[in-house]
Design a protein around this motif. Structure first.
Motif, mmCIF file in Angstrom:
data_model
loop_
_atom_site.group_PDB
_atom_site.id
_atom_site.type_symbol
_atom_site.label_atom_id
_atom_site.label_comp_id
_atom_site.label_asym_id
_atom_site.label_seq_id
_atom_site.Cartn_x
_atom_site.Cartn_y
_atom_site.Cartn_z
ATOM 1 N N MET A 170 0.768 14.415 -1.423
ATOM 2 C CA MET A 170 1.894 14.443 -2.347
ATOM 3 C C MET A 170 3.130 13.753 -1.759
ATOM 4 S SD MET A 170 0.471 15.746 -4.909
ATOM 5 C CE MET A 170 1.727 16.180 -6.055
ATOM 6 N N LYS A 171 3.255 13.744 -0.446
ATOM 7 C CA LYS A 171 4.359 13.040 0.208
ATOM 8 C C LYS A 171 4.061 11.556 0.359
ATOM 9 C CE LYS A 171 5.988 14.805 3.941
ATOM 10 N NZ LYS A 171 6.096 15.471 5.252
ATOM 11 N N GLY A 172 2.818 11.156 0.080
ATOM 12 C CA GLY A 172 2.442 9.760 0.231
ATOM 13 C C GLY A 172 2.047 9.392 1.642
ATOM 14 N N ASP A 173 1.850 10.407 2.503
ATOM 15 C CA ASP A 173 1.434 10.143 3.876
ATOM 16 C C ASP A 173 -0.064 9.837 3.972
ATOM 17 O OD1 ASP A 173 4.013 10.634 4.718
ATOM 18 O OD2 ASP A 173 3.614 12.721 5.254
ATOM 19 N N ARG A 174 -0.802 10.253 2.958
ATOM 20 C CA ARG A 174 -2.247 10.038 2.919
ATOM 21 C C ARG A 174 -2.655 9.722 1.483
ATOM 22 N NH1 ARG A 174 -7.338 12.679 5.638
ATOM 23 N NH2 ARG A 174 -8.807 12.005 4.070
ATOM 24 N N LEU A 175 -3.623 8.836 1.345
ATOM 25 C CA LEU A 175 -4.111 8.443 0.020
ATOM 26 C C LEU A 175 -5.001 9.506 -0.596
ATOM 27 C CD1 LEU A 175 -5.249 4.798 0.818
ATOM 28 C CD2 LEU A 175 -3.331 5.449 -0.628
ATOM 29 N N PHE A 176 -4.921 9.646 -1.911
ATOM 30 C CA PHE A 176 -5.944 10.371 -2.653
ATOM 31 C C PHE A 176 -7.153 9.453 -2.717
ATOM 32 C CE2 PHE A 176 -2.333 12.708 -4.473
ATOM 33 C CZ PHE A 176 -2.855 13.985 -4.634
ATOM 34 N N ASN A 198 0.821 -1.209 0.000
ATOM 35 C CA ASN A 198 0.000 0.000 0.000
ATOM 36 C C ASN A 198 0.855 1.260 0.000
ATOM 37 O OD1 ASN A 198 -2.464 -1.337 -0.136
ATOM 38 N ND2 ASN A 198 -2.606 -1.491 2.086
ATOM 39 N N ASP A 199 1.954 1.268 0.773
ATOM 40 C CA ASP A 199 2.855 2.420 0.771
ATOM 41 C C ASP A 199 3.475 2.603 -0.608
ATOM 42 O OD1 ASP A 199 2.373 2.869 3.451
ATOM 43 O OD2 ASP A 199 4.231 1.932 4.132
ATOM 44 N N TYR A 200 3.828 1.507 -1.241
ATOM 45 C CA TYR A 200 4.425 1.545 -2.572
ATOM 46 C C TYR A 200 3.447 2.135 -3.582
ATOM 47 C CZ TYR A 200 6.517 -0.161 -6.912
ATOM 48 O OH TYR A 200 7.051 -0.248 -8.172
ATOM 49 N N ARG A 201 2.216 1.675 -3.557
ATOM 50 C CA ARG A 201 1.202 2.190 -4.478
ATOM 51 C C ARG A 201 0.894 3.656 -4.204
ATOM 52 N NH1 ARG A 201 -2.573 -3.133 -4.235
ATOM 53 N NH2 ARG A 201 -1.328 -4.387 -5.649
ATOM 54 N N THR A 202 0.803 4.021 -2.932
ATOM 55 C CA THR A 202 0.554 5.419 -2.572
ATOM 56 C C THR A 202 1.672 6.304 -3.103
ATOM 57 O OG1 THR A 202 -0.657 4.744 -0.592
ATOM 58 C CG2 THR A 202 0.163 6.995 -0.625
ATOM 59 N N ALA A 203 2.914 5.849 -2.967
ATOM 60 C CA ALA A 203 4.057 6.612 -3.464
ATOM 61 C C ALA A 203 4.015 6.726 -4.992
ATOM 62 C CB ALA A 203 5.367 5.960 -3.015
ATOM 63 N N LEU A 204 3.629 5.650 -5.671
ATOM 64 C CA LEU A 204 3.519 5.706 -7.135
ATOM 65 C C LEU A 204 2.460 6.713 -7.563
ATOM 66 C CD1 LEU A 204 3.693 1.950 -8.235
ATOM 67 C CD2 LEU A 204 5.398 3.737 -8.655
ATOM 68 N N ILE A 205 1.307 6.683 -6.916
ATOM 69 C CA ILE A 205 0.217 7.591 -7.274
ATOM 70 C C ILE A 205 0.620 9.036 -7.031
ATOM 71 C CG2 ILE A 205 -2.126 8.327 -6.657
ATOM 72 C CD1 ILE A 205 -2.710 5.277 -6.178
ATOM 73 N N SER A 206 1.180 9.319 -5.867
ATOM 74 C CA SER A 206 1.576 10.703 -5.591
ATOM 75 C C SER A 206 2.659 11.152 -6.569
ATOM 76 C CB SER A 206 2.020 10.875 -4.137
ATOM 77 O OG SER A 206 3.156 10.097 -3.846
ATOM 78 N N GLY A 207 3.543 10.253 -6.969
ATOM 79 C CA GLY A 207 4.566 10.587 -7.952
ATOM 80 C C GLY A 207 3.968 10.922 -9.312
ATOM 81 N N GLU A 208 2.943 10.165 -9.713
ATOM 82 C CA GLU A 208 2.275 10.447 -10.984
ATOM 83 C C GLU A 208 1.555 11.800 -10.939
ATOM 84 O OE1 GLU A 208 2.342 8.981 -13.968
ATOM 85 O OE2 GLU A 208 3.760 7.499 -13.226
ATOM 86 N N VAL A 209 0.905 12.093 -9.821
ATOM 87 C CA VAL A 209 0.215 13.388 -9.694
ATOM 88 C C VAL A 209 1.239 14.516 -9.771
ATOM 89 C CG1 VAL A 209 -1.166 14.864 -8.164
ATOM 90 C CG2 VAL A 209 -1.764 12.444 -8.438
ATOM 91 N N ARG A 210 2.365 14.378 -9.060
ATOM 92 C CA ARG A 210 3.424 15.400 -9.117
ATOM 93 C C ARG A 210 3.931 15.592 -10.545
ATOM 94 N NH1 ARG A 210 5.155 13.136 -4.509
ATOM 95 N NH2 ARG A 210 6.721 11.866 -5.522
#
Length: 109
Positions: free
Chosen positions: A47-53, A7-19
């Motif tokens: 954006m830091k991946g601390d919280r999900l979109f 889940n942390d990995y996916r959250t980081a990927l999503i925030s990276g794509e948004v950035r």
């Protein structure tokens, strides 16, 4: 993935794509926060991946950036998991056991 859970990995990927899409469209995190009607600190956490979109937020972001949700998420995120249905259908069953035994092959009227 290192020490990161899935889940942390996916959250980081999503925030990276948004950035990345914000940069491509020359938009700021502050503008995104204003558009979504949330605090800038809330965008920072996402954006830091601390919280999900949330899914509705991602859909709104894609609309605002004038791209599809598929474009926003990118192929790496969308391809991280195959459909669970295919796993469930055949798990523990041989191919000759997939069909229902004793079923009537004629269409029902």
């Amino acid at each position: 993935m290192g020490g990161m859970d899935t889940n942390d990995y996916r959250t980081a990927l999503i925030s990276g794509e948004v950035r990345a899409w914000l940069a491509r469209r020359q938009k700021t995190q502050a503008e995104l926060a204003d558009h979504l009607g949330i605090a800038r600190s809330a965008i920072t956490r996402r954006m830091k991946g601390d919280r999900l979109f949330s899914l509705p937020e991602l859909m709104d972001v894609a609309d605002w950036l004038e791209i599809s949700l598929q474009d926003l998420l990118g192929p790496e995120i969308l391809g991280t998991r195959k459909s669970p249905r295919s796993d469930l259908v055949t798990t523990g069953a041989r191919e000759d056991e997939w069909a229902l035994r004793g079923s009537n092959p004629r269409p029902m009227d």
